[in-house]
Scaffold this motif. Structure first.
Motif, PDB file in Angstrom:
ATOM      1  N   VAL A  59       1.065  -0.978   0.075  1.00 10.97           N
ATOM      2  CA  VAL A  59       0.218  -0.010  -0.134  1.00 10.97           C
ATOM      3  C   VAL A  59       0.881   1.312  -0.007  1.00 10.97           C
ATOM      4  O   VAL A  59       0.601   2.068  -0.751  1.00 10.97           O
ATOM      5  CB  VAL A  59      -0.963  -0.082   1.231  1.00 10.97           C
ATOM      6  CG1 VAL A  59      -1.476   1.531   1.309  1.00 10.97           C
ATOM      7  CG2 VAL A  59      -1.836  -1.320   1.027  1.00 10.97           C
ATOM      8  N   GLU A  60       1.979   1.310   0.908  1.00  9.62           N
ATOM      9  CA  GLU A  60       2.770   2.395   1.003  1.00  9.62           C
ATOM     10  C   GLU A  60       3.577   2.702  -0.451  1.00  9.62           C
ATOM     11  O   GLU A  60       3.675   3.898  -0.951  1.00  9.62           O
ATOM     12  CB  GLU A  60       3.800   2.330   2.071  1.00  9.62           C
ATOM     13  CG  GLU A  60       4.920   3.295   2.158  1.00  9.62           C
ATOM     14  CD  GLU A  60       5.725   3.012   3.178  1.00  9.62           C
ATOM     15  OE1 GLU A  60       6.181   4.137   3.966  1.00  9.62           O
ATOM     16  OE2 GLU A  60       6.372   1.921   3.405  1.00  9.62           O
ATOM     17  N   ALA A  61       3.794   1.660  -1.050  1.00 14.80           N
ATOM     18  CA  ALA A  61       4.864   1.784  -2.453  1.00 14.80           C
ATOM     19  C   ALA A  61       3.703   2.297  -3.546  1.00 14.80           C
ATOM     20  O   ALA A  61       4.017   3.159  -4.268  1.00 14.80           O
ATOM     21  CB  ALA A  61       5.064   0.383  -2.788  1.00 14.80           C
ATOM     22  N   VAL A  62       2.778   1.749  -3.613  1.00 12.57           N
ATOM     23  CA  VAL A  62       1.632   2.393  -4.376  1.00 12.57           C
ATOM     24  C   VAL A  62       1.219   3.848  -4.120  1.00 12.57           C
ATOM     25  O   VAL A  62       1.207   4.626  -5.255  1.00 12.57           O
ATOM     26  CB  VAL A  62       0.331   1.471  -4.501  1.00 12.57           C
ATOM     27  CG1 VAL A  62      -0.868   1.951  -5.604  1.00 12.57           C
ATOM     28  CG2 VAL A  62       0.811   0.112  -5.079  1.00 12.57           C
ATOM     29  N   CYS A  63       1.043   4.164  -2.859  1.00 17.46           N
ATOM     30  CA  CYS A  63       0.707   5.713  -2.698  1.00 17.46           C
ATOM     31  C   CYS A  63       1.845   6.572  -2.736  1.00 17.46           C
ATOM     32  O   CYS A  63       1.532   7.626  -3.271  1.00 17.46           O
ATOM     33  CB  CYS A  63       0.346   5.465  -1.301  1.00 17.46           C
ATOM     34  SG  CYS A  63      -1.371   4.859  -0.910  1.00 17.46           S
ATOM     35  N   ARG A  64       3.256   5.985  -2.852  1.00  9.35           N
ATOM     36  CA  ARG A  64       4.207   6.835  -2.905  1.00  9.35           C
ATOM     37  C   ARG A  64       4.905   7.205  -4.244  1.00  9.35           C
ATOM     38  O   ARG A  64       5.681   7.639  -4.498  1.00  9.35           O
ATOM     39  CB  ARG A  64       5.190   6.486  -1.907  1.00  9.35           C
ATOM     40  CG  ARG A  64       4.858   6.811  -0.295  1.00  9.35           C
ATOM     41  CD  ARG A  64       6.077   6.526   0.659  1.00  9.35           C
ATOM     42  NE  ARG A  64       5.823   7.040   2.020  1.00  9.35           N
ATOM     43  CZ  ARG A  64       6.710   7.083   2.945  1.00  9.35           C
ATOM     44  NH1 ARG A  64       8.084   6.801   2.647  1.00  9.35           N
ATOM     45  NH2 ARG A  64       6.203   7.288   4.220  1.00  9.35           N
ATOM     46  N   ASN A  65       4.486   6.022  -5.106  1.00 10.09           N
ATOM     47  CA  ASN A  65       5.257   6.153  -6.290  1.00 10.09           C
ATOM     48  C   ASN A  65       4.226   5.717  -7.541  1.00 10.09           C
ATOM     49  O   ASN A  65       3.015   5.437  -7.156  1.00 10.09           O
ATOM     50  CB  ASN A  65       6.304   4.778  -6.470  1.00 10.09           C
ATOM     51  CG  ASN A  65       7.256   4.927  -5.512  1.00 10.09           C
ATOM     52  OD1 ASN A  65       8.378   5.592  -5.612  1.00 10.09           O
ATOM     53  ND2 ASN A  65       6.629   4.207  -4.042  1.00 10.09           N
ATOM     54  N   ASP A  66       4.446   6.072  -8.709  1.00 10.26           N
ATOM     55  CA  ASP A  66       3.885   5.976  -9.885  1.00 10.26           C
ATOM     56  C   ASP A  66       3.753   4.326 -10.297  1.00 10.26           C
ATOM     57  O   ASP A  66       4.777   4.038 -11.374  1.00 10.26           O
ATOM     58  CB  ASP A  66       4.124   6.685 -11.124  1.00 10.26           C
ATOM     59  CG  ASP A  66       3.290   6.716 -12.380  1.00 10.26           C
ATOM     60  OD1 ASP A  66       2.183   6.175 -12.288  1.00 10.26           O
ATOM     61  OD2 ASP A  66       3.570   7.143 -13.249  1.00 10.26           O
ATOM     62  N   ILE A  67       3.068   3.474  -9.702  1.00  6.66           N
ATOM     63  CA  ILE A  67       3.300   2.120 -10.048  1.00  6.66           C
ATOM     64  C   ILE A  67       1.804   1.678 -10.481  1.00  6.66           C
ATOM     65  O   ILE A  67       0.817   1.788 -10.035  1.00  6.66           O
ATOM     66  CB  ILE A  67       3.585   1.136  -8.643  1.00  6.66           C
ATOM     67  CG1 ILE A  67       4.838   1.609  -8.041  1.00  6.66           C
ATOM     68  CG2 ILE A  67       3.346  -0.319  -8.954  1.00  6.66           C
ATOM     69  CD1 ILE A  67       5.251   0.888  -6.851  1.00  6.66           C
ATOM     70  N   ASP A  68       2.170   0.929 -11.918  1.00  7.59           N
ATOM     71  CA  ASP A  68       0.848   0.373 -12.373  1.00  7.59           C
ATOM     72  C   ASP A  68       0.544  -1.045 -12.635  1.00  7.59           C
ATOM     73  O   ASP A  68      -0.353  -1.456 -13.061  1.00  7.59           O
ATOM     74  CB  ASP A  68       0.807   0.919 -13.898  1.00  7.59           C
ATOM     75  CG  ASP A  68       2.014   0.736 -14.727  1.00  7.59           C
ATOM     76  OD1 ASP A  68       2.957  -0.141 -14.205  1.00  7.59           O
ATOM     77  OD2 ASP A  68       2.369   1.091 -15.773  1.00  7.59           O
ATOM     78  N   VAL A  69       1.734  -1.549 -12.064  1.00  7.97           N
ATOM     79  CA  VAL A  69       1.546  -3.124 -11.967  1.00  7.97           C
ATOM     80  C   VAL A  69       2.099  -3.670 -10.981  1.00  7.97           C
ATOM     81  O   VAL A  69       3.251  -3.251 -10.123  1.00  7.97           O
ATOM     82  CB  VAL A  69       2.364  -3.755 -13.126  1.00  7.97           C
ATOM     83  CG1 VAL A  69       2.154  -5.515 -13.269  1.00  7.97           C
ATOM     84  CG2 VAL A  69       1.685  -3.431 -14.469  1.00  7.97           C
ATOM     85  N   VAL A  70       1.392  -4.591 -10.074  1.00 10.09           N
ATOM     86  CA  VAL A  70       1.925  -5.198  -8.635  1.00 10.09           C
ATOM     87  C   VAL A  70       1.806  -6.841  -8.907  1.00 10.09           C
ATOM     88  O   VAL A  70       0.728  -7.135  -9.441  1.00 10.09           O
ATOM     89  CB  VAL A  70       1.196  -4.678  -7.603  1.00 10.09           C
ATOM     90  CG1 VAL A  70       1.514  -5.526  -6.442  1.00 10.09           C
ATOM     91  CG2 VAL A  70       1.219  -3.341  -7.359  1.00 10.09           C
ATOM     92  N   ALA A  71       2.762  -7.424  -8.718  1.00  3.12           N
ATOM     93  CA  ALA A  71       2.652  -8.913  -8.625  1.00  3.12           C
ATOM     94  C   ALA A  71       2.614  -9.260  -7.154  1.00  3.12           C
ATOM     95  O   ALA A  71       3.742  -8.978  -6.485  1.00  3.12           O
ATOM     96  CB  ALA A  71       3.920  -9.434  -9.467  1.00  3.12           C
ATOM     97  N   ILE A  72       1.787 -10.273  -6.941  1.00  2.91           N
ATOM     98  CA  ILE A  72       1.937 -10.720  -5.489  1.00  2.91           C
ATOM     99  C   ILE A  72       1.991 -12.326  -5.691  1.00  2.91           C
ATOM    100  O   ILE A  72       1.250 -13.215  -6.362  1.00  2.91           O
ATOM    101  CB  ILE A  72       0.427 -10.732  -5.033  1.00  2.91           C
ATOM    102  CG1 ILE A  72       0.189  -9.088  -4.762  1.00  2.91           C
ATOM    103  CG2 ILE A  72       0.348 -11.207  -3.614  1.00  2.91           C
ATOM    104  CD1 ILE A  72      -1.239  -8.798  -4.160  1.00  2.91           C
TER     105      ILE A  72
END
Length: 243
Positions: free
Chosen positions: A74-87
């Protein structure tokens, strides 16, 4: 890329996943693995090879892997321009995270072993990739290019030798792509040109044997942009037959 090392801790499978993800993006901003010390130790060489940061659980009675992974994602997406997340986990505990990420307009990928994935994951992830690891009774031959330097470096870092990657680790096979007429036969409601919810479509397509248990109905209809329209365009939840 966020790895649940307590769930996906097979070094061969994880190595295959990391190689696959590297081919999908120009740059991976976050590479982190979360888990108990023993889980991280089992994949230590793979994490080192791919530059993944290990994050060990706090020493408490209850495992903190899931919470730590969710907070960092959550912190990573809120602080950066990230459009793809792999879990990298088949744990259903990450479903709320996947849904939140999709609401933030992120494309969410799930990598898991077939025996560790929860039911109906494609309803929450944009793409689900299952990794089959084929074991071999014979020891893997050493590569002729395996240098003594690697052994010395591993010894200096007190790491175990890197596990041999089984080239037969592969994405689970998907059924043959059906024709448009087969889709319309399984979903006669589409012939009325009215939108049909994707969850309903997926259920009927699986019953007709046109979609695998972990297949995505969204991905299937995207193969036929001239015949099917997905609505809304950003985060589709219905499909309409164009005719």
């Amino acid at each position: 890329m966020f790895i649940d090392a307590d769930n996906l801790n097979d070094p061969t499978a994880l190595d295959h996943v990391l190689l696959s993800v590297r081919s999908l993006a120009d740059r991976i901003v976050y590479r982190r693995a979360y888990g108990r010390a023993e889980s991280l130790r089992a994949i230590e060489a793979v994490l080192w090879r791919h530059g993944v940061r290990p994050v060990a659980n706090l020493i408490v009675d209850k495992t903190t892997t899931d919470s730590a992974l969710v907070i960092d994602a959550v912190e990573a997406v809120c602080r950066n321009d990230i459009d793809v997340v792999a879990i990298c986990s088949g744990d259903a505990d990450f479903v709320p995270l996947a849904m939140w990420l999709r609401e933030r307009r992120c494309r969410v990928l799930c990598f898991s072993l077939p025996q560790k994935i929860f039911a109906n994951p494609e309803s929450f992830y944009d793409e689900v990739v299952l990794i089959d690891v084929v074991s071999d009774s014979l020891p893997a031959p050493l590569s002729p290019q395996t240098p003594a330097l690697e052994k010395r470096e591993n010894a200096a870092r007190k790491l175990p030798p890197a596990p041999a990657v089984d080239v037969r680790a592969k994405v689970k096979a998907t059924p043959k792509i059906p024709a448009v007429k087969d889709l319309l036969k399984a979903l006669p409601e589409l012939s009325t040109r009215k939108p049909l919810h994707l969850s309903v479509a997926a259920k009927e397509l699986r019953a007709a044997g046109l979609l695998s248990k972990t297949g995505s109905s969204t991905t299937l209809f995207q193969r036929y942009p001239a015949q099917f329209e997905l609505l809304p365009s950003k985060q589709p939840n219905t499909v309409r037959y164009r005719g």
